[in-house]
Design an enzyme around this catalytic site. Sequence first.
Site, short mmCIF file in Angstrom:
data_model
loop_
_atom_site.label_atom_id
_atom_site.label_comp_id
_atom_site.label_asym_id
_atom_site.label_seq_id
_atom_site.Cartn_x
_atom_site.Cartn_y
_atom_site.Cartn_z
CB CYS A 121 -0.79 -0.07 1.31
SG CYS A 121 -1.84 -1.15 1.18
CG HIS A 258 -3.02 3.46 2.43
ND1 HIS A 258 -3.82 3.01 1.10
CD2 HIS A 258 -3.04 2.34 3.27
CE1 HIS A 258 -4.05 1.76 1.28
NE2 HIS A 258 -3.75 1.40 2.31
CG ASN A 288 -6.97 -0.43 1.73
OD1 ASN A 288 -6.26 -0.33 0.82
ND2 ASN A 288 -6.44 -0.81 2.65
O1 UT7 Z 1 -3.98 -1.30 3.40
C1 UT7 Z 1 -3.41 -2.56 4.48
C2 UT7 Z 1 -3.41 -1.68 5.65
N1 UT7 Z 1 -4.57 -2.39 6.53
C3 UT7 Z 1 -5.06 -1.59 7.19
O2 UT7 Z 1 -4.74 -0.37 7.46
C4 UT7 Z 1 -6.12 -1.97 8.21
C5 UT7 Z 1 -6.22 -1.40 9.70
N2 UT7 Z 1 -7.15 -2.10 10.45
C6 UT7 Z 1 -8.60 -1.76 10.19
O3 UT7 Z 1 -9.07 -0.95 9.46
C7 UT7 Z 1 -9.36 -2.08 11.50
O4 UT7 Z 1 -8.66 -2.91 12.43
C8 UT7 Z 1 -10.53 -3.07 11.01
C9 UT7 Z 1 -11.51 -2.39 10.19
C10 UT7 Z 1 -10.01 -4.17 10.08
C11 UT7 Z 1 -11.37 -3.78 12.30
O5 UT7 Z 1 -11.90 -2.63 12.95
P1 UT7 Z 1 -11.57 -2.80 14.31
O6 UT7 Z 1 -12.44 -1.69 15.26
O7 UT7 Z 1 -10.03 -2.90 14.69
O8 UT7 Z 1 -12.32 -4.20 14.99
P2 UT7 Z 1 -11.75 -5.31 15.68
O9 UT7 Z 1 -11.08 -6.00 14.76
O10 UT7 Z 1 -11.33 -4.72 16.81
O11 UT7 Z 1 -13.14 -5.98 15.87
C12 UT7 Z 1 -14.24 -5.47 16.83
C13 UT7 Z 1 -15.47 -6.39 16.58
C14 UT7 Z 1 -15.18 -7.76 16.97
O12 UT7 Z 1 -15.99 -8.35 17.71
P3 UT7 Z 1 -15.97 -8.88 19.23
O13 UT7 Z 1 -14.97 -9.81 19.23
O14 UT7 Z 1 -15.59 -7.42 19.66
O15 UT7 Z 1 -17.32 -9.41 19.51
C15 UT7 Z 1 -15.24 -8.33 15.51
O16 UT7 Z 1 -15.60 -9.76 15.24
O17 UT7 Z 1 -16.14 -6.19 15.44
C16 UT7 Z 1 -16.29 -7.52 15.10
N3 UT7 Z 1 -16.23 -7.55 13.26
C17 UT7 Z 1 -17.12 -7.05 12.72
N4 UT7 Z 1 -18.47 -6.93 13.19
C18 UT7 Z 1 -19.43 -6.59 12.05
C19 UT7 Z 1 -15.07 -7.25 12.61
N5 UT7 Z 1 -15.42 -7.25 11.14
C20 UT7 Z 1 -16.54 -7.21 11.39
C21 UT7 Z 1 -17.70 -6.48 10.27
N6 UT7 Z 1 -18.99 -6.35 10.79
N7 UT7 Z 1 -17.54 -6.61 9.26
#
Ligand code: UT7
Length: 332
Positions: A121, A258, A288
């Site tokens: 990226c 990015h 993204n």
């Molecule tokens: O370009 C490459 C570089 N990549 C990035 O920059 C990605 C960076 N990271 C992110 O953008 C974020 O970490 C994500 C968008 C991938 C995830 O967001 P988050 O706020 O970090 O969520 P999390 O992984 O901490 O998950 C929180 C909750 C979890 O549930 P529990 O364990 O709290 O019950 C996940 O299972 O959200 C849940 N979850 C979802 N819920 C609904 C994860 N994905 C989803 C979803 N819909 N799509």
Amino acid sequence: MTYHTSESLSHAHITAIGSYVPERKLTNADLEQLVDTNDEWIVKRTGMHERRIAREDEFTSHLAIAAVEHMIAAFQTDLSNVDLILVATHTPDLPFPSVACQLQAHFNIPHTGALDLNATCAGFPYAIHLANGLIAGGAHRKILVVAADTMSKITDYTDRSTCILFGDGAGAVIIESKPEPKAFLGSRLGTDGTGGIHVYRTGLADTLNGQSLEGNSKLVQNGREVYRFAVTQIPQGIKELTEAAGVSIDDIDWFIPHSANLRIIEAMNERTGISREKTLISLDYFGNTSAASIPLALDLGVKSGQVKPGDLLLLYGFGGGLTHCGLLVRWG
Ligand code: UT7
């Protein structure tokens, strides 16, 4: 291949831009049909509403060609004297020949080098950084830089934590030698190879630094770790880059990070003091798009008339590797 020698250093300028996204849209409502997610969660956690997805028979080279064609139409660019083609991608159509070679063939560019580079990226600022160095050192005069990725080809549409993020796209610019003033004011590159385990895709091997990987050949990501990396490393990088260049935060006209996630970008705004109003993004309707996300946002800014000749841009890419690259450059 022609090599140029120059007694005095040349100045590199970005003189043209174009971009392209495929026609097919993938909305949050569409994703609700694929995985257990919902529009509210996606918008709140990422800022994304839609992404564009390539057809089955549409690959990175097709997006790259379309972006270059759009640039030619907008800027009447002459490619006949391009002497190097650099394509930033980690999703080439084939391991080889490169997308850059496919561009050379398509546009029939007669005397040029051509290679792909992979800084995931962060690929667009990396490629621009290299192009600037090659022009400033006198080795080249006109470089076609393209950043293109078809993330949909490597996205696991059963994994709700990654499939909501990614889209396909391409951006193209010309970097060429011009007289004063100097347009490139500074760059900062960084790598944390030990963090490579946090976002990867398996290929020939299914281990990294001695650790086993999930060998499904799709992108695997620990979102929280990449998030942490981005919101700590990039604000620190911006501080070091601006201080080294003697530029204040207020001097920056447009910040183009990015487009990974709006929350990451807002955290960068808060930590650096660069306002959201001065920040250009492409993630809201394109997702993204990896290497393409920065040129897509820049092209939107140029086409809308927001970005004007002489404006100071701060480009900052980050991603798999883990790697990052920041650049201070004047537009035009
Ligand atoms: O370009 C490459 C570089 N990549 C990035 O920059 C990605 C960076 N990271 C992110 O953008 C974020 O970490 C994500 C968008 C991938 C995830 O967001 P988050 O706020 O970090 O969520 P999390 O992984 O901490 O998950 C929180 C909750 C979890 O549930 P529990 O364990 O709290 O019950 C996940 O299972 O959200 C849940 N979850 C979802 N819920 C609904 C994860 N994905 C989803 C979803 N819909 N799509």
